[in-house]
Design a protein around this motif. Structure first.
Motif, PDB file in Angstrom:
ATOM      1  N   SER A   1       0.928  -1.229  -0.040  1.00  0.00           N
ATOM      2  CA  SER A   1       0.160   0.169   0.130  1.00  0.00           C
ATOM      3  C   SER A   1       0.905   1.379   0.033  1.00  0.00           C
ATOM      4  CB  SER A   1      -0.930  -0.056   1.090  1.00  0.00           C
ATOM      5  OG  SER A   1      -0.368   0.123   2.441  1.00  0.00           O
ATOM      6  N   ILE A   2       2.054   1.293   0.553  1.00  0.00           N
ATOM      7  CA  ILE A   2       2.806   2.387   0.482  1.00  0.00           C
ATOM      8  C   ILE A   2       4.031   2.376  -0.351  1.00  0.00           C
ATOM      9  CG2 ILE A   2       2.218   2.996   3.139  1.00  0.00           C
ATOM     10  CD1 ILE A   2       5.100   1.906   3.798  1.00  0.00           C
ATOM     11  N   LYS A   3       3.782   1.233  -0.857  1.00  0.00           N
ATOM     12  CA  LYS A   3       4.942   0.987  -2.245  1.00  0.00           C
ATOM     13  C   LYS A   3       6.630   1.226  -1.608  1.00  0.00           C
ATOM     14  CE  LYS A   3       2.112   2.279  -5.885  1.00  0.00           C
ATOM     15  NZ  LYS A   3       1.064   1.270  -5.607  1.00  0.00           N
ATOM     16  N   ARG A   4       6.649   0.456  -0.391  1.00  0.00           N
ATOM     17  CA  ARG A   4       7.772   0.440   0.177  1.00  0.00           C
ATOM     18  C   ARG A   4       9.046  -0.211  -0.541  1.00  0.00           C
ATOM     19  NH1 ARG A   4      11.935   1.801   3.563  1.00  0.00           N
ATOM     20  NH2 ARG A   4      12.304   0.187   5.264  1.00  0.00           N
ATOM     21  N   TYR A   5       8.607  -1.533  -1.073  1.00  0.00           N
ATOM     22  CA  TYR A   5       9.545  -2.070  -2.017  1.00  0.00           C
ATOM     23  C   TYR A   5       8.886  -2.262  -3.310  1.00  0.00           C
ATOM     24  CZ  TYR A   5      12.060  -3.209   2.547  1.00  0.00           C
ATOM     25  OH  TYR A   5      12.584  -2.741   3.731  1.00  0.00           O
ATOM     26  N   ASN A   6       9.693  -2.713  -4.252  1.00  0.00           N
ATOM     27  CA  ASN A   6       9.250  -2.908  -5.404  1.00  0.00           C
ATOM     28  C   ASN A   6       8.976  -4.480  -5.802  1.00  0.00           C
ATOM     29  OD1 ASN A   6       8.244  -2.816  -8.174  1.00  0.00           O
ATOM     30  ND2 ASN A   6      10.397  -2.579  -8.981  1.00  0.00           N
ATOM     31  N   LEU A   7       7.967  -4.956  -5.015  1.00  0.00           N
ATOM     32  CA  LEU A   7       7.657  -6.373  -5.056  1.00  0.00           C
ATOM     33  C   LEU A   7       6.770  -6.678  -6.317  1.00  0.00           C
ATOM     34  CD1 LEU A   7       7.290  -7.045  -1.195  1.00  0.00           C
ATOM     35  CD2 LEU A   7       9.138  -7.228  -2.911  1.00  0.00           C
ATOM     36  N   ASN A   8       6.245  -5.840  -6.959  1.00  0.00           N
ATOM     37  CA  ASN A   8       5.355  -5.991  -7.867  1.00  0.00           C
ATOM     38  C   ASN A   8       4.241  -7.116  -7.778  1.00  0.00           C
ATOM     39  OD1 ASN A   8       4.783  -5.746 -10.809  1.00  0.00           O
ATOM     40  ND2 ASN A   8       6.064  -7.221 -11.662  1.00  0.00           N
ATOM     41  N   PRO A   9       3.384  -6.651  -6.981  1.00  0.00           N
ATOM     42  CA  PRO A   9       2.309  -7.584  -6.657  1.00  0.00           C
ATOM     43  C   PRO A   9       1.086  -7.740  -7.892  1.00  0.00           C
ATOM     44  CG  PRO A   9       1.812  -5.572  -5.434  1.00  0.00           C
ATOM     45  CD  PRO A   9       3.281  -5.160  -5.934  1.00  0.00           C
ATOM     46  N   GLN A  10       0.807  -8.707  -8.026  1.00  0.00           N
ATOM     47  CA  GLN A  10      -0.236  -8.951  -9.096  1.00  0.00           C
ATOM     48  C   GLN A  10      -1.406  -9.565  -8.619  1.00  0.00           C
ATOM     49  OE1 GLN A  10       1.176  -9.441 -12.481  1.00  0.00           O
ATOM     50  NE2 GLN A  10       2.976  -8.629 -11.421  1.00  0.00           N
TER      51      GLN A  10
ATOM     52  N   ASP B   1      12.885 -13.093  -4.768  1.00  0.00           N
ATOM     53  CA  ASP B   1      14.423 -13.412  -4.832  1.00  0.00           C
ATOM     54  C   ASP B   1      15.218 -12.051  -5.172  1.00  0.00           C
ATOM     55  OD1 ASP B   1      13.843 -16.031  -4.340  1.00  0.00           O
ATOM     56  OD2 ASP B   1      14.102 -16.606  -6.292  1.00  0.00           O
ATOM     57  N   LYS B   2      14.685 -11.144  -6.069  1.00  0.00           N
ATOM     58  CA  LYS B   2      15.380  -9.855  -6.125  1.00  0.00           C
ATOM     59  C   LYS B   2      15.505  -9.070  -5.022  1.00  0.00           C
ATOM     60  CE  LYS B   2      14.433  -9.577 -11.229  1.00  0.00           C
ATOM     61  NZ  LYS B   2      13.853  -8.862 -12.290  1.00  0.00           N
ATOM     62  N   HIS B   3      14.348  -9.202  -4.410  1.00  0.00           N
ATOM     63  CA  HIS B   3      14.164  -8.390  -3.285  1.00  0.00           C
ATOM     64  C   HIS B   3      15.009  -8.884  -1.991  1.00  0.00           C
ATOM     65  CE1 HIS B   3      12.408  -6.302   0.367  1.00  0.00           C
ATOM     66  NE2 HIS B   3      12.344  -7.370   1.105  1.00  0.00           N
ATOM     67  N   LEU B   4      15.340 -10.187  -1.870  1.00  0.00           N
ATOM     68  CA  LEU B   4      16.184 -10.754  -0.889  1.00  0.00           C
ATOM     69  C   LEU B   4      17.473 -10.398  -1.225  1.00  0.00           C
ATOM     70  CD1 LEU B   4      14.514 -14.371  -0.282  1.00  0.00           C
ATOM     71  CD2 LEU B   4      14.618 -12.250   1.301  1.00  0.00           C
ATOM     72  N   ASN B   5      18.016 -10.531  -2.544  1.00  0.00           N
ATOM     73  CA  ASN B   5      19.293 -10.056  -3.070  1.00  0.00           C
ATOM     74  C   ASN B   5      19.512  -8.564  -2.633  1.00  0.00           C
ATOM     75  OD1 ASN B   5      20.050 -12.787  -3.810  1.00  0.00           O
ATOM     76  ND2 ASN B   5      19.228 -12.236  -5.885  1.00  0.00           N
ATOM     77  N   ARG B   6      18.668  -7.926  -2.620  1.00  0.00           N
ATOM     78  CA  ARG B   6      18.941  -6.411  -2.367  1.00  0.00           C
ATOM     79  C   ARG B   6      19.204  -6.218  -1.022  1.00  0.00           C
ATOM     80  NH1 ARG B   6      14.824  -5.436  -6.424  1.00  0.00           N
ATOM     81  NH2 ARG B   6      13.318  -5.267  -4.680  1.00  0.00           N
ATOM     82  N   MET B   7      18.381  -6.866  -0.113  1.00  0.00           N
ATOM     83  CA  MET B   7      18.202  -6.808   1.136  1.00  0.00           C
ATOM     84  C   MET B   7      19.861  -7.339   1.844  1.00  0.00           C
ATOM     85  SD  MET B   7      15.626  -5.180   1.917  1.00  0.00           S
ATOM     86  CE  MET B   7      15.493  -5.343   3.855  1.00  0.00           C
ATOM     87  N   PHE B   8      19.836  -8.489   1.160  1.00  0.00           N
ATOM     88  CA  PHE B   8      21.252  -9.364   1.949  1.00  0.00           C
ATOM     89  C   PHE B   8      22.298  -9.264   1.400  1.00  0.00           C
ATOM     90  CE2 PHE B   8      17.474 -11.531   3.590  1.00  0.00           C
ATOM     91  CZ  PHE B   8      17.728 -11.070   5.075  1.00  0.00           C
ATOM     92  N   PHE B   9      22.461  -8.666   0.011  1.00  0.00           N
ATOM     93  CA  PHE B   9      23.670  -8.609  -0.749  1.00  0.00           C
ATOM     94  C   PHE B   9      24.123  -7.373  -1.463  1.00  0.00           C
ATOM     95  CE2 PHE B   9      22.068 -13.031  -0.993  1.00  0.00           C
ATOM     96  CZ  PHE B   9      23.132 -13.578  -0.150  1.00  0.00           C
ATOM     97  N   ALA B  10      23.170  -6.360  -1.064  1.00  0.00           N
ATOM     98  CA  ALA B  10      23.500  -5.107  -1.813  1.00  0.00           C
ATOM     99  C   ALA B  10      24.772  -4.184  -1.284  1.00  0.00           C
ATOM    100  CB  ALA B  10      22.390  -4.158  -1.581  1.00  0.00           C
TER     101      ALA B  10
END
Length: 65
Positions: free
Chosen positions: A33-42, A56-65
């Motif tokens: 609702s606040i578009k906190r992360y770009n998870l691209n809900p369908q 998986d992209k979100h997890l990679n950004r969180m832990f490997f960025a």
């Protein structure tokens, strides 16, 4: 089958996505609702789904960025 609908086999429900990310359904709803992360809900027939690839992209950004 309509071509504009996402392939159901690539999608995870909000509950499954929350478990996969280690959070809650409520937190996922707030993020969307606040578009906190770009998870691209369908939205498929009124229900929210997420592509595993986007999670998986979100997890990679969180832990490997």
């Amino acid at each position: 089958m309509e071509s504009d609908k996402p392939d159901a086999q690539q999608l995870m429900s909000r509950k499954a996505a929350a478990e996969y990310l280690g959070t809650t359904v409520g937190v996922m709803a707030v993020w969307d609702s606040i578009k906190r992360y770009n998870l691209n809900p369908q939205n498929v027939d009124g229900k929210i789904f997420y592509r595993k690839n986007d999670l998986d992209k979100h997890l990679n950004r969180m832990f490997f960025a």
